[in-house]
Write a protein that holds these residues in place. Structure first.
Motif, short mmCIF file in Angstrom:
data_model
loop_
_atom_site.label_atom_id
_atom_site.label_comp_id
_atom_site.label_asym_id
_atom_site.label_seq_id
_atom_site.Cartn_x
_atom_site.Cartn_y
_atom_site.Cartn_z
N ASP A 116 -17.99 -37.46 5.46
CA ASP A 116 -18.61 -36.81 4.31
C ASP A 116 -17.51 -36.14 3.49
OD1 ASP A 116 -19.99 -35.32 2.47
OD2 ASP A 116 -21.39 -34.43 3.91
N TYR A 117 -17.29 -36.64 2.28
CA TYR A 117 -16.22 -36.09 1.45
C TYR A 117 -16.39 -34.60 1.16
CZ TYR A 117 -14.05 -40.62 0.34
OH TYR A 117 -13.38 -41.81 0.42
N SER A 118 -17.64 -34.17 1.07
CA SER A 118 -17.87 -32.76 0.77
C SER A 118 -17.44 -31.86 1.92
CB SER A 118 -19.35 -32.52 0.45
OG SER A 118 -20.17 -32.83 1.57
N LYS A 119 -17.36 -32.42 3.13
CA LYS A 119 -16.89 -31.66 4.30
C LYS A 119 -15.38 -31.82 4.49
CE LYS A 119 -21.27 -31.93 6.85
NZ LYS A 119 -21.91 -32.40 8.11
N LEU A 120 -14.85 -32.96 4.05
CA LEU A 120 -13.44 -33.26 4.24
C LEU A 120 -12.57 -32.63 3.14
CD1 LEU A 120 -11.16 -34.73 5.72
CD2 LEU A 120 -11.71 -36.79 4.37
N PHE A 121 -13.05 -32.68 1.90
CA PHE A 121 -12.26 -32.22 0.78
C PHE A 121 -12.88 -31.01 0.09
CE2 PHE A 121 -11.51 -36.96 0.68
CZ PHE A 121 -10.22 -36.91 1.20
N SER A 122 -12.03 -30.08 -0.33
CA SER A 122 -12.47 -29.00 -1.21
C SER A 122 -12.82 -29.60 -2.57
CB SER A 122 -11.36 -27.97 -1.38
OG SER A 122 -11.57 -27.17 -2.52
N GLN A 123 -13.75 -28.96 -3.28
CA GLN A 123 -14.09 -29.47 -4.61
C GLN A 123 -12.92 -29.33 -5.59
OE1 GLN A 123 -16.95 -27.04 -6.85
NE2 GLN A 123 -16.76 -25.44 -5.28
N TYR A 124 -11.91 -28.51 -5.20
CA TYR A 124 -10.73 -28.32 -6.05
C TYR A 124 -9.51 -29.02 -5.47
CZ TYR A 124 -13.76 -24.47 -7.47
OH TYR A 124 -14.83 -23.72 -7.90
N VAL A 125 -9.72 -30.00 -4.58
CA VAL A 125 -8.63 -30.62 -3.85
C VAL A 125 -7.58 -31.22 -4.79
CG1 VAL A 125 -9.88 -32.81 -3.58
CG2 VAL A 125 -8.02 -32.23 -2.00
N GLN A 126 -8.02 -31.90 -5.86
CA GLN A 126 -7.06 -32.53 -6.76
C GLN A 126 -6.18 -31.50 -7.46
OE1 GLN A 126 -6.69 -36.19 -7.15
NE2 GLN A 126 -4.78 -35.15 -7.69
#
Length: 380
Positions: A97-107
């Motif tokens: 699940d990308y929402s669990k793996l990455f922060s919404q500000y990851v980029q």
């Protein structure tokens, strides 16, 4: 949160560049000592295990899927970036699940990572000594940060590096970036309101695995600018300023300058009298000040003037003084070497006497043996 494969590939390439930079520069061996205007001194390090978290990537979640060999955060980050197709496929299969793996500000965190984790004394606007108990007006905040470094980058972006204490050192817990001061205002109000802010006055950067050691300090002009700057933050965000440590340091320097001034006044009077009498000035009476240059210049001038009427005076006073100092040091060196050679010579003489004694003893034994072995004379 959705990421296309092409976005994932681009982001993973950027992360691999960061990983290469971290490993090639041996970032884990860097240490910082931060000197704050309130008198606090912080020992800071950025271990490899904190990199993924600062990038906004939850490697604990990644490892928990049981589909990766790496159990270490940094190694798991490297393994993840090796194959974006695999991550994309796992996401499509609902295994990740990308929402669990990455922060919404990851980029944004990835893009600003290198410049935001560097400790730059010029770009650091202020340091907030954060106390969560003072954030009672902001019930949404439950962070347990100890210090927050606020930076303003060349492109106008605002960076926050939040530190927590781990044993005797501090480590970054959060890396935040905002496109502008306006977009950062809401977060700054949450973090700075009712808190104590100060300046970053000095940074000592060194490497525990090499001889690299460099210190950066704010000039007096920059200190004035920084203090005026944090007054603006104080007015905007209702926080208090503490620069008492730097104030004590500055007052102590002023006291030393005052004492030096009185000391220099006495030296000046002595120099004036020597100039009036046309006498050489003893350079040893001065401490390390600019007056030394005046003394040497006058002595050189005096020797040069004497040399114009006395051909035997062919060198300047400073040159003769430096030569004298050189030969004194050389004499001390030769004296030391002579003492060492004397000790070695005495040791050799002692060994020689011992060998001569042993040789005489062996000679006596040899004579006795020969007397026993050789046949006796019948006539005797």
């Amino acid at each position: 949160m959705e990421l296309k494969l092409c976005d994932l590939e681009k982001m993973f390439d950027d992360i691999k560049e960061i990983i290469n930079y971290i490993e090639f520069s041996e970032y884990k061996n860097r240490r910082y000592r931060l000197f704050l205007g309130n008198g606090d001194r912080l020992n800071l390090q950025i271990p490899n295990e904190s990199i993924a978290h600062l990038l906004g990537i939850n490697t604990t979640y990644l490892i928990s899927t049981g589909r990766f060999n790496s159990k270490n955060s940094f190694e798991a980050l490297k393994e993840m970036c090796e194959n974006p197709f695999r991550i994309d496929d796992m996401h499509m299969r609902k295994q990740i699940d990308y929402s669990k793996l990455f922060s919404q500000y990851v980029q944004a965190k990835v893009n600003a990572f290198r410049k935001n984790i560097s400790i730059d004394i010029d770009k650091t606007e202020l340091v907030c000594k954060y106390d969560s108990k003072r954030a009672y007006l902001n019930s949404e905040i439950n962070e347990k940060y100890d210090y927050i470094l606020l930076k303003k980058h060349e492109d106008g972006k605002i960076g926050l590096l939040c530190l927590v204490k781990n044993n005797n050192t501090y480590q970054p817990m959060s890396n935040q970036i905002f496109d502008s001061f306006e977009s950062a205002k809401e977060s700054l109000n949450k973090y700075l309101s009712n808190q104590e802010i100060t300046t970053l006055t000095g940074v000592n950067l060194f490497n525990i695995d090499s001889d690299y050691n460099k210190t950066f300090n704010l000039s007096l002009e920059d200190k004035i600018k920084k203090i005026k700057n944090i007054i603006g933050y104080k007015n905007l965000f209702n926080c208090s300023i503490d620069i008492s440590g730097d104030y004590i340091y500055t007052v102590d320097k002023l006291r030393q300058s005052r004492d030096n001034y009185f000391s220099d006044s006495d030296l000046i009077n002595l120099i004036v009298e020597s100039i009036k009498d046309g006498k050489l000035i003893d350079g040893d009476i001065t401490r390390d000040t600019n007056l030394t240059k005046i003394i040497e210049s006058f002595n050189d001038y005096l020797c040069k003037t004497k040399g114009s009427v006395d051909e035997s005076v062919s060198e300047s006073y400073t040159s003769m003084k430096n030569n004298l100092e050189y030969f004194k040091n050389l004499c001390e060196k030769l004296k030391k070497e002579n003492e060492e050679l004397t000790l070695k010579n005495n040791d050799l003489e002692h060994k020689t006497l011992k060998l001569e004694s042993e040789n005489a003893d062996y000679k006596q034994k040899e004579d006795k043996i020969l007397k026993i072995l050789l046949p006796k004379n019948p006539e005797n």
